[in-house]
Design a protein around this motif. Structure first.
Motif, short mmCIF file in Angstrom:
data_model
loop_
_atom_site.label_atom_id
_atom_site.label_comp_id
_atom_site.label_asym_id
_atom_site.label_seq_id
_atom_site.Cartn_x
_atom_site.Cartn_y
_atom_site.Cartn_z
N UNK A 126 0.83 -1.21 0.00
CA UNK A 126 0.00 0.00 0.00
C UNK A 126 0.87 1.26 0.00
N UNK A 127 1.92 1.25 0.83
CA UNK A 127 2.79 2.42 0.90
C UNK A 127 3.55 2.63 -0.40
N UNK A 128 4.09 1.55 -0.96
CA UNK A 128 4.84 1.67 -2.21
C UNK A 128 3.95 2.23 -3.32
N UNK A 129 2.74 1.73 -3.41
CA UNK A 129 1.82 2.19 -4.45
C UNK A 129 1.54 3.69 -4.29
N UNK A 130 1.31 4.13 -3.06
CA UNK A 130 1.00 5.55 -2.83
C UNK A 130 2.20 6.43 -3.15
N UNK A 131 3.37 6.03 -2.68
CA UNK A 131 4.56 6.86 -2.88
C UNK A 131 4.93 6.97 -4.35
N UNK A 132 4.84 5.88 -5.07
CA UNK A 132 5.24 5.89 -6.48
C UNK A 132 4.31 6.76 -7.32
N UNK A 133 3.07 6.91 -6.89
CA UNK A 133 2.11 7.73 -7.63
C UNK A 133 2.37 9.23 -7.47
N UNK A 134 2.98 9.62 -6.35
CA UNK A 134 3.11 11.06 -6.07
C UNK A 134 4.55 11.55 -6.05
N UNK A 135 5.53 10.66 -6.10
CA UNK A 135 6.93 11.07 -6.02
C UNK A 135 7.68 10.55 -7.25
N UNK A 136 7.66 11.32 -8.34
CA UNK A 136 8.24 10.84 -9.61
C UNK A 136 9.73 10.57 -9.56
N UNK A 137 10.44 11.18 -8.60
CA UNK A 137 11.88 10.96 -8.51
C UNK A 137 12.27 9.80 -7.63
#
Length: 758
Positions: A126-137
């Motif tokens: 869940x955390x990985x999915x959320x972070x990857x969607x909002x942090x392009x770098x």
């Protein structure tokens, strides 16, 4: 700090053998994918491969490469807290921690290694999915026995090390080289030869090429000849493989190797192996003896057999089980029906540790209390979690959460402390002294976080119980903390009344601890805001002296900070700066983020008063960034905020809006260590700041230096052998680039850069 130095990767202590192709492929995958998961059986080397890959890629990630070890956490709800800690992000507000992490990563180019996700798989996914969607770098490199099953995830199966073909002459593969390397560490002079490499090859084949299994076997050469080692393994594996078509499955090979290693331990070593599996992270000798009855010689035997890893701790050597070995021990403990009793012993030991910490917090051991509690943070988490999962452990959980107030508040763990307070209070409503303590601790945490509504609710509930039950101790602490909410809420009259009431209760009870000392400090702040500098100075000088008499540092540093405020108000800037630096140095040692940011604020105000506008603006930027991690900036108080506002206006008046913004953003880009280092004038940090590229060209820089020297445009033209009109043009461009309107501002800007450069 250069990009290849940013991050927290642990130093590699061993050579990575036989993984050249894996390294290349994982690097290739990370170049095209933002989430790469390394899967494979336990002990196959996923973590080691991830660490070496991350180290190779340091230069590609300007904002750092970060390693997050997840094995010690027992609750997926602590995943985000753990990631924030690993990234060095301090956030003591009541904000959602996932949102804090998103905000931190949103505009950064980072590689984060999440190591050991299988036991918190859903939370990690869940955390990985959320972070990857909002942090392009952001790039994530994950190790797990199972895939996360997140969109865009690329998998790399980490295979065992290459083995020699049994039907061909033996060649030196990575598995053999690893065995030889580890064997030489315990048997000096051991090397692969024509006489022994056939036997080594057979051992490595029996172990399936799994690195951890090979290492566990190699260390046995300290006690067993090579042939005996091979024979023992052969017998064990024949028994384990019996009845299985096709022999022993590869995914069970490590377990078989661990079983064999376990069988070769003495009964005392086996018993201790099982028992120490209850620890989260590392543990000390006293904990092993208290919880597990582990004698030093038995612990030493497990270290010799590479079951336990020894490492340095605050109070001497500490020990750690590799995760596959911990899981094996836990399974054995559970099978014998001993897990629950050991977890309760574990809980009781760490409750006693917390109680000892609370007793010693007000005294000369305060610094060691902080270090000791921090190194057992994972075990304390596990203890609280066990209390709240055990129907009979709720009262113990209340007691532990309340007892740890000194750690939550004094050592930079406000956010986690508030999480435990909210959780434990939600599980029960019955009044009592244990709940009362958690209520005033929670009110204290909420006040510092700027959540005054929640603070008042908890503190008034505590006061209501205390009056009804005649609990004068709870009434004293709750009244004191309610006074603090009034103070930061700018109600000085009500704050003064409540502080006086709390003081009366403290004196009647004969109490003296860090909280009582803080009451004098905070009463001094009330006097300061009422412009009674003599009373404020008297109260805080007395608190500082009393704290120092008892060897207390944490509360004393707040007293020092108020004295710095008093000196600033009198225009005694040398004295104010010296006191602010003293306070800040102590607060850094305790990771007390509130104390740190308050110290930086006073240093910014002093810099502005001295005419060091660029430094003041940079410090204001650093403070602004840190306030976001503490709570509401300056508590939203007009009294706390007034000097800040005056400082900002003065600096803008010197620098102009544009240059002020540049310096402010420079400070906001600091991490915690950089911010404190810059504020204290530490050479390495100041030099790094001075290296920030100037917006001016080389010739414009020369002109700016001459302007700072008091030269007119005509003098500059003569000095540089240029036309006066050209000199005028340079000065106009300098003013435009820096956002200034006068030559005086240019001179101040040059002076500040020269001072920062040393």
């Amino acid at each position: 700090m250069t990009s290849d130095q940013v991050g927290n990767l642990p130093a590699s202590t061993t050579v990575l053998l036989g993984r050249k192709a894996d390294l290349a492929e994982v690097r290739r995958l990370l170049a095209k994918a933002r989430l790469v998961t390394l899967t494979g059986v336990g002990g196959v080397g996923k973590t080691r491969l991830a660490l070496h890959t991350a180290a190779d890629l340091r230069r590609a990630f300007g904002d750092g490469v970060w390693f997050v070890e997840l094995a010690p956490i027992v609750d997926g709800g602590l995943l985000v807290h753990t990631v924030l800690e690993a990234l060095g992000v301090h956030d003591d507000t009541g904000r959602d921690q996932s949102a804090v992490l998103v905000e931190h990563l949103r505009d950064r180019r980072v590689l984060v290694v999440l190591d050991g996700c299988e036991h918190v798989l859903d939370a990690a996914a869940e955390l990985a999915d959320r972070l990857l969607r909002v942090a392009p770098g952001l790039r994530l490199l994950v190790t797990s026995r199972e895939r996360l099953d997140v969109e865009g995830e690329h998998l790399w199966q980490v295979a065992p090390l290459a083995l020699p073909d049994p039907d061909r002459p033996v060649r030196r593969t990575a598995a053999l080289e690893l065995f030889a390397d580890r064997a030489a560490a315990v048997v000096p002079g051991f090397a692969l030869t024509g006489d022994n490499q056939q036997v080594v090859a057979e051992i490595c084949r029996l172990l399936g090429g799994i690195p951890l299994a090979i290492e566990l076997a190699a260390v046995r050469l300290r006690l067993l000849p090579l042939e005996h080692l091979r024979a023992g393994l052969d017998d064990t594996y024949r028994l384990l493989a019996a009845g299985r078509r096709g022999g022993l499955p590869r995914h069970q090979t490590l377990r078989a190797a661990v079983e064999w290693s376990f069988a070769l331990c003495t009964e005392e070593e086996q018993d201790l192996w099982r028992r120490v599996s209850v620890f989260a992270g590392s543990f000390g000798l006293d904990a092993a003896q208290d919880v597990c009855g582990g004698a030093l010689e038995v612990l030493g035997g497990l270290v010799d057999k590479s079951v336990l890893i020894g490492e340095r701790g605050v109070d001497g050597v500490r020990f750690r089980l590799l995760e596959p070995l911990r899981q094996f021990g836990r399974d054995r403990l559970r099978a014998l029906g001993e897990e629950e009793s050991l977890r309760r012993k574990h809980r009781d030991h760490f409750v006693a540790l917390a109680e000892r910490g609370e007793r010693e917090w007000f005294g000369p051991e305060q610094g060691r209390v902080q270090e000791r509690t921090r190194q057992d943070h994972a075990n304390l988490r596990a203890a609280v979690d066990h209390c709240l999962a055990d129907p009979d452990g709720y009262d113990v959980g209340l007691h532990l959460v309340g007892t740890l107030w000194f750690y939550w508040i004094g050592c930079g763990a406000l956010g986690e402390g508030r999480r435990w307070v909210d959780r434990v209070l939600a599980l029960g409503t019955g009044p009592g002294p244990l709940r009362a303590k958690v209520l005033w601790v929670g009110g204290y945490l909420a006040t510092v976080q700027g959540d005054l509504t929640a603070a008042v609710g908890m503190l008034e509930e505590c006061r209501g119980y205390a009056r009804k039950a005649g609990d004068r101790g709870a009434l004293a602490y709750a009244t004191h903390r309610l006074a603090c909410t009034m103070l930061v809420g700018d109600d000085l009259d009500r704050a003064g009344e409540l502080f006086d009431e709390a003081w009366g209760l403290y004196r009647a009870l004969g109490l003296l601890d860090s909280n009582v000392l803080m009451a004098r400090v905070e009463l001094g702040i009330v006097a300061l805001f009422r412009e009674d500098l003599d009373l404020a100075g008297e109260l805080c000088a007395g608190a500082k002296a009393e704290g120092e008499q008892h060897g207390e540092q944490w509360s004393s540093a707040y007293a020092t900070w108020v004295l710095a405020m008093c000196a600033f108000a009198r225009g005694e800037w040398d004295e104010s700066e010296a006191l602010a630096r003293e306070s800040l140095g102590v607060k850094r040692a305790f990771d007390d983020l509130l104390g740190v940011v308050l110290g930086i604020e006073v240093l910014a105000w002093n810099a502005a008063a001295r005419g060091c506008a660029d430094r003041a603006a940079t410090l204001l930027g650093a403070a602004h960034r840190l306030w976001q991690s503490v709570g509401y900036p300056l508590f939203g108080s007009r009294y706390f905020g007034a000097p800040h506002g005056e400082c900002e206006r003065a600096v803008i008046g010197v620098l102009g809006e544009k240059a002020f913004g540049v310096a402010l953003r420079r400070g906001m880009a600091f991490g915690l260590a950089e911010a404190v280092g810059f504020a204290l004038g530490e050479a390495a940090v100041v030099a790094a700041v001075a290296e920030v590229p100037s917006p001016l060209t080389r010739r414009e820089g020369e002109v700016a230096d001459l302007v700072a020297g008091g030269l007119s445009n005509k003098d500059i033209a003569v000095r540089l052998v240029i036309a006066v009109r050209t000199a005028e043009g340079h000065v106009e461009r300098i003013l435009q680039k820096l956002g200034f309107s006068s030559r005086t501002q240019i001179a101040a800007w040059v002076a500040e850069r020269q001072r920062a450069a040393g």
